[in-house]
Motif scaffolding. Structure first.
Motif, PDB file in Angstrom:
ATOM      1  N   TRP A 440       0.834  -1.210   0.000  1.00 24.53           N
ATOM      2  CA  TRP A 440       0.000   0.000   0.000  1.00 24.53           C
ATOM      3  C   TRP A 440       0.858   1.245   0.000  1.00 24.53           C
ATOM      4  O   TRP A 440       0.482   2.299  -0.502  1.00 24.53           O
ATOM      5  N   ARG A 476       0.620  -8.269   1.337  1.00 21.29           N
ATOM      6  CA  ARG A 476       0.668  -6.832   1.629  1.00 21.29           C
ATOM      7  C   ARG A 476       2.022  -6.400   2.153  1.00 21.29           C
ATOM      8  O   ARG A 476       2.431  -5.250   1.994  1.00 21.29           O
ATOM      9  N   ASN A 501      -4.597  -5.225   0.447  1.00 13.97           N
ATOM     10  CA  ASN A 501      -4.120  -3.886   0.802  1.00 13.97           C
ATOM     11  C   ASN A 501      -4.541  -2.921  -0.294  1.00 13.97           C
ATOM     12  O   ASN A 501      -4.749  -3.352  -1.439  1.00 13.97           O
ATOM     13  N   THR A 504      -2.431   0.801  -4.449  1.00 17.98           N
ATOM     14  CA  THR A 504      -2.002   2.147  -4.835  1.00 17.98           C
ATOM     15  C   THR A 504      -1.148   2.163  -6.096  1.00 17.98           C
ATOM     16  O   THR A 504      -0.988   3.214  -6.716  1.00 17.98           O
ATOM     17  N   GLY A 614      -4.826  -0.508   5.500  1.00 21.79           N
ATOM     18  CA  GLY A 614      -3.623   0.310   5.578  1.00 21.79           C
ATOM     19  C   GLY A 614      -3.683   1.386   6.644  1.00 21.79           C
ATOM     20  O   GLY A 614      -2.662   1.909   7.057  1.00 21.79           O
TER      21      GLY A 614
END
Length: 852
Positions: A440, A476, A501, A504, A614
């Motif tokens: 993340w 993650r 997660n 991003t 997160g």
């Protein structure tokens, strides 16, 4: 010489490599210093393609680096089992000095500063370590040859005032991995695929002058490593007369031994054990006493058994200011490009000047911060971020059995089994505290690099997506191998495929692919995509190549698309939210608002934490329930849908596939507005089931409430929601503070309670997204906003930017570091230090315009 230790077969291989290297360089490159084809395993036909040529050049440029970022300084190539090097140092002050040996970068070491102040992974750079405990500044310069296959290091120590005659010991170690399955019948040890040995004639005790090592491996070919003793201005302590050569601090000392693959990283413990054994023998020979020897004699490794293996230690002891150099040379590096003891100073200055020029050309600091102190601060942020690039290889622990549901939320204990090995090229959040890959975090790590080196960004993204398993899952946390696990508490080592997660990295892909799909952009940022670069015309502009060359971009996208699609489908499958039965739940309000099946909940939540999200301790519905619907999760899935849709369009996928992705993206937008918007709270909220079995909003205003805004999933014409969002952001009783936007509303019942990790502190990466989207919505929604609302957006943007920069910069000046988070009431630094992961987004904030 090197060959006296080798078998005839290996010697023949070594000589053949040398001859072949020279022939290859001449046949392919003539007398030029162009890039050699090391690492290109493609056949001759594919090697002529643009993508293949680019791949070889780009891989070589990133082959070597300080990719052991958990250390103050450690070098390795991006090869699973290969040549690992590292630096250690300790003071020679008293008999307790060894307790202060530096090797791993530790959170609580007393450092005034410890960071790369100028660095690029394709060039090298400079690291400054102000060791306040040892009273020395350690300056480390690392540079690479043009084609990236060779490198050099200069280590310099400058004593602090009052410590001009202080004594310091440096230990350089290098170990070659590469065990075979076969076992030597004589030694009983595994045979090795290569060798790394000292070329100097064996000496009793220490050495004077330069040490030279020679080596060969299947992956690297033939190479040499040289270590000098620095200039004549260096001084060595004399020590006690008559102590003998092997305890003489004016000499360089060497020791070697054989260690299994996967154990070179334990060099510090091995060194300390050997030193303790030496001291023990001295003590035993002197009736249990050692105080007849001063520390500068006593703390020297002795070659007690005269054995030579795959791990080598070189120890030097200096008094006062000093420096020495290490040169690694690959046989394929052209002569004109080789780094030497004679040219290292000049090449360091050239590299530092290039780094200054490159930074200035990519990052224009905007008023009122466009002055030299902020420029140096910004350059250190970029350099420290890039200095956290790590190459990891090894197995990890996974629990695929434990199932998370509403019955097991109170507590669970993961029991992992080893899977792998895997490899990963990644940036890390914090070298001293979190020296490993975090899924993340990684998207935020890459945001400041989009303009600077988009090729590197895409390389890292691809490395992460290569970890996607057959079920579409990525762990993650990437804790690969024994070295990585040694830095992680046991309770956090095991990963579960049921816990995801925030994806991003798709935020990064969206930004890059948006540009590529448009076919236009800022010429200073990415170049002109309509004018691809010809690799045969000269130097390759690494850093902006993939996006400027549609052929290579399509090749990259074709490779990544199926992996990302599998990952997206895993999110759809494993994080699907509960949808009430229409007949049973008719008229329950929120349930009626669910327009389609695109609703989601984080699996694996407990009473106190939602690690998957997160934002671990951010308040949620309690207790967790199968009916929970999370607004932050649906927003991240929306970003994934957008990225996939862009990739599908670039690849000219079937119209039905593109249309389906567009529909998913629109379904998510619709549900965000209809399901997660609370008119009563005037905010986006989570959803859960109440005591009457009705779906209701659970509103804890803060970063979760802002996710639809910072992922740009609020329609640009929805003025009512945009007005409420900006009111929430700018309200001092809610999220606004003098130092940035706090993570949880000051009016929330859980504000500053318990762990208080995400219950008030200011996090810079979220603040960057808030700032960026205040700017974007101001521009994109301009025709819908009233003048009063425009002014509120404009003032919020200006004041938030100033507040963020002032505080992070002031805390950096005060402490020497940037930090994980900042107190919303005092601005004080909190959490992990040298947190150059997402806190480096302050660099982007510095380059944003003063006003909108």
């Amino acid at each position: 010489m090197l060959w006296r230790y080798w078998s005839p077969l290996l010697l023949f291989s070594y000589i053949a490599t040398l001859i072949l290297a020279e022939q290859v360089k001449f046949d392919i490159y003539g007398d030029s210093n162009n890039f050699p084809p090391i690492g290109d395993t493609n056949n001759n036909n594919s090697a002529t393609t643009l993508a293949s040529k680019y791949g070889t050049i780009a891989n070589n440029s990133l082959l070597w680096g300080p990719y052991r970022s958990a250390l103050y300084f450690g070098i390795r190539p991006r090869i699973p089992k290969s040549l690992l090097s590292g630096l250690m140092w300790f003071p020679i002050t008293d008999y307790k000095s060894m307790g202060k040996i530096r090797h791993f970068y530790e959170q609580f070491d007393r450092m005034g500063r410890a960071n790369w102040i100028s660095y690029d992974p394709r060039i090298g750079g400079r690291q400054l370590i102000q060791d306040d405990d040892l009273q020395f500044d350690i300056i480390i310069d690392f540079i690479k040859s043009q084609e990236g296959l060779s490198w050099a290091v200069k280590v310099k120590a400058v004593p602090h005032r009052g410590n001009e005659d202080g004594m310091i010991s440096f230990v350089w170690y290098t170990g070659l991995e590469g065990e075979k399955n076969e076992v030597d019948e004589i030694t009983g040890q595994r045979e090795r695929s290569g060798y790394f040995r000292l070329d100097n004639s064996a000496k009793d005790g220490g050495y004077q002058g330069k040490l030279t090592f020679g080596g060969i491996s299947e992956e690297l070919g033939a190479f040499s490593l040289e270590i000098n003793d620095g200039p004549s201005s260096n001084k060595h302590p004399r020590g006690k007369a008559g102590a003998g050569r092997e305890l003489d601090p004016t000499l360089t000392h060497h020791l070697s031994l054989t260690v299994p693959d996967g154990n070179v990283w334990q060099a510090r413990d091995i060194f300390v054990t050997i030193l303790q054994e030496s001291i023990g023998q001295i003590s035993e020979a002197n009736n249990g006493k050692v105080d007849h020897l001063p520390p500068e004699n006593l703390f020297i490794i002795r070659d007690l058994y005269h054995f030579e293996g795959n791990l080598h230690f070189v120890q030097k002891i200096y008094q006062g200011a000093c420096e020495f150099d290490i040169i690694y040379t690959n046989v394929f590096t052209p002569d004109a490009d080789k780094l030497t003891f004679n040219n290292i100073d000049h090449r360091i200055e050239e590299s530092l000047q290039k780094l200054d020029n490159d930074f200035a050309s990519h990052f224009q600091i905007q008023p009122p911060f466009n002055s030299k102190p902020y420029y140096e601060f910004a350059k250190e942020m970029l350099s420290g971020l890039l200095g956290g690039i790590t190459y990891m290889y090894g197995d990890h622990l996974v629990d695929r059995e434990t199932i998370f549901d509403e019955e097991t939320f109170e507590s669970y204990q993961l029991k992992g089994s080893f899977e792998g090995p895997y490899e990963l090229f990644t940036l890390v959040p914090s070298r001293p505290f979190f020296p490993r890959g975090f899924y993340w975090d990684e998207g935020f790590h890459l945001l400041p690099l989009l303009d600077y080196d988009s090729d590197l960004v895409l390389d890292v993204v691809k490395s992460w997506f290569n970890l996607i398993d057959d079920d579409g899952w990525i762990a993650r946390e990437q804790i690969l191998g024994t070295e990585a696990r040694s830095r992680v508490p046991k309770e956090f080592q095991v990963q579960s495929p049921h816990i995801v997660n925030p994806p991003t990295l798709t935020l990064v892909l969206s930004k890059l692919l948006d540009f590529a799909a448009s076919g236009k952009g800022d010429i200073d940022s990415f170049g002109n995509i309509d004018e691809p670069v010809d690799l045969n015309e000269g130097d390759v502009p690494l850093g902006k190549f993939i996006l400027n060359n549609p052929e290579v971009l399509v090749n990259y996208t074709n490779d990544v698309y199926p992996k990302l699609k599998s990952h997206f489908e895993m999110f759809q499958r494993t994080q699907q939210g509960f949808i009430p039965n229409d007949e049973e739940e008719e008229g329950t309000g929120v349930s009626d608002a669910i327009k389609n099946s695109r609703v989601y909940r984080w699996r694996g939540s407990t009473l106190t934490h939602c690690l998957a999200s997160g934002i671990d301790d951010y308040p949620r519905a309690s207790p967790p329930d199968i009916s929970d619907l999370n607004v932050d999760l649906i927003s991240w899935v929306g970003v994934m849908a957008r990225s996939l849709r862009l990739m599908a369009e670039i690849l000219h996928k079937d119209e039905a596939e593109v249309a389906n992705l567009k529909q998913i993206e629109q379904d998510i937008i619709d549900n965000i507005q209809s399901v997660h918007w609370s008119s009563n709270d005037e905010a986006y909220c989570d959803v859960t089931l109440n005591e009457d079995d009705e779906l209701v909003h659970v509103c804890h205003k803060g970063y979760v409430s802002l996710l639809p805004f910072i992922t740009k999933l609020i329609p640009v014409d929805d003025v009512t929601k945009l007005a409420n969002v900006i009111n929430l952001i700018t309200n001092p009783n809610e999220l606004w503070s003098d130092y940035g936007i706090r993570s949880l509303s000051k009016s929330d019942e859980f504000y500053k309670t318990k762990e208080n990790y995400w219950r008030s502190p200011i996090w810079i990466h979220i603040n960057y997204l808030i700032l960026q989207n205040i700017k974007d919505y101001y521009q994109d929604s301009s025709s819908y906003l009233s003048n009063e609302l425009k002014k509120k957006f404009s003032d919020a943007y200006h004041d938030l930017r100033v507040n963020l920069i002032n505080n992070v910069y002031n805390q950096w000046q005060k402490t020497g570091f940037v930090w994980e988070q900042y107190d919303d009431e005092t601005g004080e630094a909190k959490g992990a230090k040298n947190f150059l992961g997402w806190t480096s987004t302050i660099l982007l904030i510095l380059t944003m315009p003063e006003r909108i």
